[in-house]
Every structure is written in structure tokens, then in C-alpha cells.
Design an enzyme around this catalytic site. Structure first.
Site, PDB file in Angstrom:
ATOM      1  N   CYS A   1      -3.379   0.170   7.146  1.00  0.00           N
ATOM      2  CA  CYS A   1      -2.523   1.353   7.034  1.00  0.00           C
ATOM      3  C   CYS A   1      -2.778   2.331   8.179  1.00  0.00           C
ATOM      4  O   CYS A   1      -1.835   2.930   8.705  1.00  0.00           O
ATOM      5  CB  CYS A   1      -2.738   2.028   5.687  1.00  0.00           C
ATOM      6  SG  CYS A   1      -2.131   1.018   4.313  1.00  0.00           S
TER       7      CYS A   1
ATOM      8  N   HIS B   1       0.839  -1.199   0.000  1.00  0.00           N
ATOM      9  CA  HIS B   1       0.000   0.000   0.000  1.00  0.00           C
ATOM     10  C   HIS B   1       0.874   1.248   0.000  1.00  0.00           C
ATOM     11  O   HIS B   1       1.965   1.254   0.595  1.00  0.00           O
ATOM     12  CB  HIS B   1      -0.905   0.017   1.228  1.00  0.00           C
ATOM     13  CG  HIS B   1      -1.998  -1.002   1.181  1.00  0.00           C
ATOM     14  ND1 HIS B   1      -3.248  -0.776   1.705  1.00  0.00           N
ATOM     15  CD2 HIS B   1      -2.044  -2.256   0.672  1.00  0.00           C
ATOM     16  CE1 HIS B   1      -4.006  -1.838   1.522  1.00  0.00           C
ATOM     17  NE2 HIS B   1      -3.286  -2.759   0.901  1.00  0.00           N
TER      18      HIS B   1
ATOM     19  N   GLU C   1       0.729   4.057   1.583  1.00  0.00           N
ATOM     20  CA  GLU C   1       1.071   4.600   2.895  1.00  0.00           C
ATOM     21  C   GLU C   1       2.229   3.849   3.535  1.00  0.00           C
ATOM     22  O   GLU C   1       3.120   4.454   4.138  1.00  0.00           O
ATOM     23  CB  GLU C   1      -0.135   4.523   3.849  1.00  0.00           C
ATOM     24  CG  GLU C   1      -1.373   5.244   3.364  1.00  0.00           C
ATOM     25  CD  GLU C   1      -2.331   4.373   2.561  1.00  0.00           C
ATOM     26  OE1 GLU C   1      -3.538   4.630   2.627  1.00  0.00           O
ATOM     27  OE2 GLU C   1      -1.869   3.444   1.847  1.00  0.00           O
TER      28      GLU C   1
ATOM     29  N   CYS D   1      -6.792   2.334   4.712  1.00  0.00           N
ATOM     30  CA  CYS D   1      -7.539   1.169   5.178  1.00  0.00           C
ATOM     31  C   CYS D   1      -7.162   0.909   6.641  1.00  0.00           C
ATOM     32  O   CYS D   1      -6.236   1.523   7.166  1.00  0.00           O
ATOM     33  CB  CYS D   1      -7.197  -0.041   4.310  1.00  0.00           C
ATOM     34  SG  CYS D   1      -5.521  -0.674   4.565  1.00  0.00           S
TER      35      CYS D   1
END
Length: 157
Positions: free
Chosen positions: A80, A47, A49, A77
Site C-alpha cells: 500500500c 486493502h 488504502e 504495508c
């Protein structure tokens, strides 16, 4: 955020979900950036992040990011958001809300959860229309491609 949206658009052209993030230090300097790499690297942790946090920790030489700000084109999400709490990020600014999986307010708010040992400042909805349109357009195109592949598969059988 405009630069991040442009980067997210380029990421979307590679087949990844168009999400980009940047981590800024207290002086506003970029110390980490990332974009989704789940498909490219077959990585469930790929991801944007998490990529930005990993780089930022390396640059800082520390995992504590109390004075840092993360900007991201989609609400993080829960995975994260949990990482952001663990990294003690001071502030998170995101564009589009994720009403299905958002971890900073849309479905759950891990920044304010009673179990959080660190509370970060969260600002959501910055350039939300543009970010939402980018994501919606990407998913629409992705569905068209998948439908076309299914039809082609059916015709060859």
C-alpha cells in the site's frame, strides 16, 4: 480518525481485519474510502488504502493525487505504501504503527526511500492507543475463535 476507527470496528465485526481509510481532496472532501476486503472478496489486494485510492482516482479522473491526504487506521504495508508513492499522494496520516509490516516507517519507509520518485508527508500515531487497542482486541478474539474451532474439530475426530 474517530469516525475511521468506528468504521474499522464495524468492519472487524464482519470478520475482516479492522482497518479503514479515507482519501480527502485539498478542500477536505472525501473522494474515496475503503476498508479491508481480503476475506470478503478473496482478494489479496483488498486493502483499505487501495480501495480508497481506486475510488479517488475515479472521482478525480486522474491517478495523480499530489494534493490529497489519506487517513488510515493502521500504518500501510509495503504494498500500500508503494501504491501511495505511485499515486503521488501528498500526505498520509495513520493511527496505529505496524511494527511487523509497516511500510511508512516501522519496518521500511517507502515514502523516504531513495528509489521513491515522490516524497509524501507522513504523520503516524494519531489516536494510536485507540487503534492499537481495537486491533489487539480483534486479534485476541480471532485467536479464541480459531482455538474453539480447533477444539471442536478435535472432539469430532
Amino acid at each position: 480518525m474517530q469516525r475511521l476507527l468506528k468504521r474499522a470496528e464495524r468492519v472487524g465485526a464482519t470478520g475482516e481485519i479492522p482497518v479503514a481509510a479515507v482519501l480527502l481532496d485539498e478542500a477536505g472532501r472525501c473522494i474515496g474510502h475503503g476498508s479491508n476486503r481480503r476475506e470478503t472478496h478473496s482478494d489479496p489486494l483488498g486493502h483499505a488504502e487501495l480501495m480508497a485510492l481506486r475510488q479517488g482516482a475515479w472521482v478525480l479522473g486522474d491517478w495523480r493525487m499530489n494534493h490529497c491526504t489519506l487517513l488510515v487506521t493502521l500504518e500501510p504495508c509495503p504494498m500500500c505504501a508503494g501504491a501511495l508513492v505511485q499515486a503521488r499522494v501528498g500526505q498520509v496520516i495513520f493511527a496505529a504503527k505496524d511494527r511487523k509490516r509497516g511500510g511508512l516507517g516501522s519496518t521500511i519507509n517507502l515514502a523516504d526511500h531513495e528509489s521513491a520518485h515522490h516524497h509524501m508527508h507522513v504523520i503516524g500515531g494519531v489516536m494510536e492507543e485507540e487503534a492499537s487497542a481495537l486491533l489487539a482486541g480483534w486479534f485476541r478474539q480471532r485467536r479464541r475463535i480459531l482455538r474453539g474451532n480447533e477444539e471442536a474439530q478435535t472432539q469430532t475426530n
